[in-house]
Design an enzyme around this catalytic site. Structure first.
Site, PDB file in Angstrom:
ATOM      1  N   HIS A  90       0.844  -1.193   0.000  1.00  0.00           N
ATOM      2  CA  HIS A  90       0.000   0.000   0.000  1.00  0.00           C
ATOM      3  C   HIS A  90       0.882   1.246   0.000  1.00  0.00           C
ATOM      4  CE1 HIS A  90       0.491  -0.690   4.466  1.00  0.00           C
ATOM      5  NE2 HIS A  90       0.808   0.590   4.379  1.00  0.00           N
TER       6      HIS A  90
HETATM    7  P1  TYD Z   1      -1.045  -2.420   7.710  1.00  0.00           P
HETATM    8  O1  TYD Z   1      -0.656  -0.982   7.896  1.00  0.00           O
HETATM    9  O2  TYD Z   1      -1.679  -2.778   6.394  1.00  0.00           O
HETATM   10  O3  TYD Z   1       0.220  -3.339   7.989  1.00  0.00           O
HETATM   11  P2  TYD Z   1       1.401  -3.785   7.000  1.00  0.00           P
HETATM   12  O4  TYD Z   1       1.704  -2.636   6.113  1.00  0.00           O
HETATM   13  O5  TYD Z   1       2.544  -4.133   7.876  1.00  0.00           O
HETATM   14  O6  TYD Z   1       0.981  -5.001   6.251  1.00  0.00           O
HETATM   15  O7  TYD Z   1      -1.976  -2.838   8.880  1.00  0.00           O
HETATM   16  C1  TYD Z   1      -2.382  -4.164   9.022  1.00  0.00           C
HETATM   17  C2  TYD Z   1      -3.749  -4.196   9.680  1.00  0.00           C
HETATM   18  O8  TYD Z   1      -3.694  -3.612  10.979  1.00  0.00           O
HETATM   19  C3  TYD Z   1      -4.800  -3.413   8.900  1.00  0.00           C
HETATM   20  O9  TYD Z   1      -5.990  -4.173   8.890  1.00  0.00           O
HETATM   21  C4  TYD Z   1      -4.993  -2.155   9.676  1.00  0.00           C
HETATM   22  C5  TYD Z   1      -4.636  -2.554  11.089  1.00  0.00           C
HETATM   23  N1  TYD Z   1      -4.031  -1.442  11.843  1.00  0.00           N
HETATM   24  C6  TYD Z   1      -4.742  -0.855  12.867  1.00  0.00           C
HETATM   25  O10 TYD Z   1      -5.891  -1.235  13.149  1.00  0.00           O
HETATM   26  N2  TYD Z   1      -4.164   0.154  13.580  1.00  0.00           N
HETATM   27  C7  TYD Z   1      -2.925   0.605  13.290  1.00  0.00           C
HETATM   28  O11 TYD Z   1      -2.406   1.548  13.967  1.00  0.00           O
HETATM   29  C8  TYD Z   1      -2.202   0.000  12.191  1.00  0.00           C
HETATM   30  C9  TYD Z   1      -0.805   0.480  11.827  1.00  0.00           C
HETATM   31  C10 TYD Z   1      -2.787  -1.032  11.501  1.00  0.00           C
END
Ligand code: TYD
Length: 141
Positions: free
Chosen positions: A58
């Protein structure tokens, strides 16, 4: 770590104190090594399926982040829409600035990898761009 060639990114070298056999202490301070005020900190660990896990995939519209590998290693893939770069994250005292509008993916987690992320704001799903085509359209605007 190689120099960063994509836009909206850069290397963050932490201030590090080596205490001989007593370990290493690395410091990240807002407005010093970290080029924004930190409002949220999260970490990712227990990557059980470490060979097949793909995280990230993303970009953010306005969130600024600093990403560190504080144990093990992983591969960080960056894409600003024009150029791409892969960075091996295996130096625990050096991180990468992830600015807005930067598509990023994390793979190849090894040796009990632990990621630490410092972010400029609280979680807000509306700041995420999770479709690559949408990302390319967004940065052209
Ligand atoms: P994401 O930012 O997509 O993680 P990565 O880039 O490491 O794969 O976040 C993963 C999941 O966690 C997504 O469903 C959103 C949730 N999330 C929260 O609920 N709160 C937060 O502060 C963060 C960073 C993620």
């Amino acid at each position: 770590m190689d120099s960063i060639t994509v836009n909206n990114s850069g290397i963050i070298s932490l201030q590090t104190f080596k205490d001989g056999f007593d370990g290493i202490l690395s410091i990240a301070e807002s407005g010093k090594q970290i080029p924004f005020d930190v409002k949220c900190t999260y970490y990712i660990y227990n990557l059980v399926n470490h060979e097949s896990v793909v995280r990230g995939k993303h970009a953010h519209k306005s969130l600024k982040q600093a990403i560190f590998c504080i144990n093990g290693s992983f591969t960080l893939s960056l894409d600003d829409g024009e150029s791409k770069q892969e960075i091996i994250m295996d130096n625990h005292g050096v991180g990468v600035y992830l600015g807005p509008e930067l598509w990023h993916t994390m793979t190849n987690f090894k040796n009990n990898c632990i990621l630490l992320v410092l972010a400029s704001d609280w979680y807000d799903e509306s700041d995420y761009i999770r479709e690559y085509g949408e990302f390319l359209a967004y940065i052209k605007k």
